[in-house]
Design a protein around this motif. Sequence first.
Motif, PDB file in Angstrom:
ATOM      1  N   VAL A 196      50.799 -16.065 -31.346  1.00  0.00           N
ATOM      2  CA  VAL A 196      50.917 -17.442 -30.864  1.00  0.00           C
ATOM      3  C   VAL A 196      51.217 -18.422 -32.004  1.00  0.00           C
ATOM      4  CG1 VAL A 196      49.674 -19.301 -29.673  1.00  0.00           C
ATOM      5  CG2 VAL A 196      49.289 -16.929 -29.002  1.00  0.00           C
ATOM      6  N   TRP A 197      50.493 -18.280 -33.089  1.00  0.00           N
ATOM      7  CA  TRP A 197      50.631 -19.226 -34.198  1.00  0.00           C
ATOM      8  C   TRP A 197      51.870 -18.922 -35.040  1.00  0.00           C
ATOM      9  CZ3 TRP A 197      44.858 -18.882 -36.053  1.00  0.00           C
ATOM     10  CH2 TRP A 197      44.048 -19.642 -35.191  1.00  0.00           C
ATOM     11  N   ARG A 245      41.822 -23.401 -31.858  1.00  0.00           N
ATOM     12  CA  ARG A 245      42.971 -22.583 -31.417  1.00  0.00           C
ATOM     13  C   ARG A 245      44.138 -23.472 -31.151  1.00  0.00           C
ATOM     14  NH1 ARG A 245      41.695 -17.265 -28.718  1.00  0.00           N
ATOM     15  NH2 ARG A 245      39.670 -16.743 -29.500  1.00  0.00           N
ATOM     16  N   HIS A 301      49.834 -15.932 -40.256  1.00  0.00           N
ATOM     17  CA  HIS A 301      50.131 -16.960 -39.263  1.00  0.00           C
ATOM     18  C   HIS A 301      49.079 -18.050 -39.408  1.00  0.00           C
ATOM     19  CE1 HIS A 301      53.126 -14.637 -36.861  1.00  0.00           C
ATOM     20  NE2 HIS A 301      52.571 -13.671 -37.570  1.00  0.00           N
ATOM     21  N   GLU A 302      49.512 -19.304 -39.195  1.00  0.00           N
ATOM     22  CA  GLU A 302      48.644 -20.448 -39.446  1.00  0.00           C
ATOM     23  C   GLU A 302      48.251 -21.166 -38.167  1.00  0.00           C
ATOM     24  OE1 GLU A 302      48.613 -24.345 -42.337  1.00  0.00           O
ATOM     25  OE2 GLU A 302      50.542 -23.667 -41.520  1.00  0.00           O
ATOM     26  N   GLY A 303      46.933 -21.318 -38.016  1.00  0.00           N
ATOM     27  CA  GLY A 303      46.393 -22.131 -36.943  1.00  0.00           C
ATOM     28  C   GLY A 303      45.889 -23.442 -37.509  1.00  0.00           C
ATOM     29  N   PRO A 304      45.270 -24.273 -36.683  1.00  0.00           N
ATOM     30  CA  PRO A 304      44.816 -25.582 -37.138  1.00  0.00           C
ATOM     31  C   PRO A 304      43.828 -25.532 -38.310  1.00  0.00           C
ATOM     32  CG  PRO A 304      44.761 -25.482 -34.743  1.00  0.00           C
ATOM     33  CD  PRO A 304      45.061 -24.100 -35.231  1.00  0.00           C
ATOM     34  N   MET A 329      46.054 -14.161 -32.021  1.00  0.00           N
ATOM     35  CA  MET A 329      46.607 -15.428 -32.494  1.00  0.00           C
ATOM     36  C   MET A 329      47.875 -15.241 -33.329  1.00  0.00           C
ATOM     37  SD  MET A 329      44.608 -17.152 -30.740  1.00  0.00           S
ATOM     38  CE  MET A 329      45.462 -18.676 -31.034  1.00  0.00           C
ATOM     39  N   SER A 330      48.075 -14.069 -33.889  1.00  0.00           N
ATOM     40  CA  SER A 330      49.321 -13.839 -34.641  1.00  0.00           C
ATOM     41  C   SER A 330      50.533 -13.837 -33.715  1.00  0.00           C
ATOM     42  CB  SER A 330      49.244 -12.537 -35.433  1.00  0.00           C
ATOM     43  OG  SER A 330      49.216 -11.415 -34.575  1.00  0.00           O
ATOM     44  N   LYS A 363      40.686 -22.305 -45.117  1.00  0.00           N
ATOM     45  CA  LYS A 363      42.132 -22.119 -44.992  1.00  0.00           C
ATOM     46  C   LYS A 363      42.876 -22.261 -46.315  1.00  0.00           C
ATOM     47  CE  LYS A 363      45.390 -24.507 -42.558  1.00  0.00           C
ATOM     48  NZ  LYS A 363      46.030 -25.146 -41.434  1.00  0.00           N
TER      49      LYS A 363
END
Length: 107
Positions: free
Chosen positions: A78-79, A107, A27-30, A75-76, A13
Motif C-alpha cells: 500500500v505504501w 496507517r 516503503h514509507e508510511g506516515p 503495508m508494503s 522513522k
Amino acid sequence: MAYVVTENCIKCKYTDCVDVCPVDCFHEGPNFLVIDPDECIDCTLCAAECPAEAILAEDDVPGDQQSFIALNAEMSKVWPIISERREPPPDADDWNGTPGKRNRLER
C-alpha cells in the motif's frame, strides 16, 4: 527469509536503512517504515544501519513482535517505495527506545 521492521521504528522513522538497500524494498508510511518481504534479498545491510535497532531477520523477531511480520507484508503493498534517506522527525530521538508504541502506528 526477509528482514522485518519492528515496533521501535514507530515515530522514529530513521531512514539510514534506505540508503544501503540495494533493491529498494522499503516503503514509507506516515510514521513507520516497512520492508517488502517479496523484494528483500536478505543482504543484512539495513539491520546494521538502523539507529533504532528496529530491523530484525524474520526468524529473530520476538514473540511479542510477530504481528509486524504480517504488517510489513501488508503495508508494503500500500505504501510508496522510499529509496533515499530523509531527515527523521524532530522528536525521533525522544521516541527511540520507548516501549509500547504499537498503538501510535499510523496507517
